[in-house]
Write a protein that holds these residues in place. Sequence first.
Motif, short mmCIF file in Angstrom:
data_model
loop_
_atom_site.label_atom_id
_atom_site.label_comp_id
_atom_site.label_asym_id
_atom_site.label_seq_id
_atom_site.Cartn_x
_atom_site.Cartn_y
_atom_site.Cartn_z
N LYS A 4 0.83 -1.21 0.00
CA LYS A 4 0.00 0.00 0.00
C LYS A 4 0.86 1.26 0.00
CE LYS A 4 -4.24 -1.82 1.75
NZ LYS A 4 -5.45 -1.51 2.48
N THR A 8 0.61 4.10 -2.85
CA THR A 8 0.39 5.50 -2.44
C THR A 8 1.44 6.42 -3.04
OG1 THR A 8 -0.60 4.76 -0.37
CG2 THR A 8 0.17 7.03 -0.47
N LEU A 12 0.61 9.36 -5.72
CA LEU A 12 0.96 10.77 -5.47
C LEU A 12 1.92 11.31 -6.52
CD1 LEU A 12 1.31 10.75 -1.59
CD2 LEU A 12 -0.53 11.76 -2.95
N LEU A 58 -4.87 5.94 -5.43
CA LEU A 58 -5.19 6.36 -4.06
C LEU A 58 -6.52 5.77 -3.59
CD1 LEU A 58 -3.97 10.04 -3.98
CD2 LEU A 58 -2.81 7.99 -3.13
N VAL A 61 -5.91 2.28 -2.37
CA VAL A 61 -5.31 2.23 -1.04
C VAL A 61 -6.35 2.49 0.04
CG1 VAL A 61 -3.65 3.36 0.48
CG2 VAL A 61 -3.03 2.85 -1.87
N TRP A 62 -7.27 3.42 -0.21
CA TRP A 62 -8.22 3.83 0.82
C TRP A 62 -9.43 2.95 0.95
CZ3 TRP A 62 -7.74 9.52 -1.01
CH2 TRP A 62 -6.59 10.08 -0.44
#
Length: 63
Positions: A4, A8, A12, A58, A61-62
Amino acid sequence: MPSKVLVTVVGLLLIGLGVNGVRTGSVLGRIGSVERANNPAWFWFRVALYLGLGTLALCYVWQ
């Protein structure tokens, strides 16, 4: 499954490349850079691609 943290960082980075492209008018790519003045359609396609892929990373990941 990728880490993860790695996803991330890559997400980004992609968002950063898209935002930096809008700020500077030049988007980096694997083959070369595309400038907004020379090829606006390809420029905006790359910006949308980078922002979209970064957002998807992202969101992955969330979840």
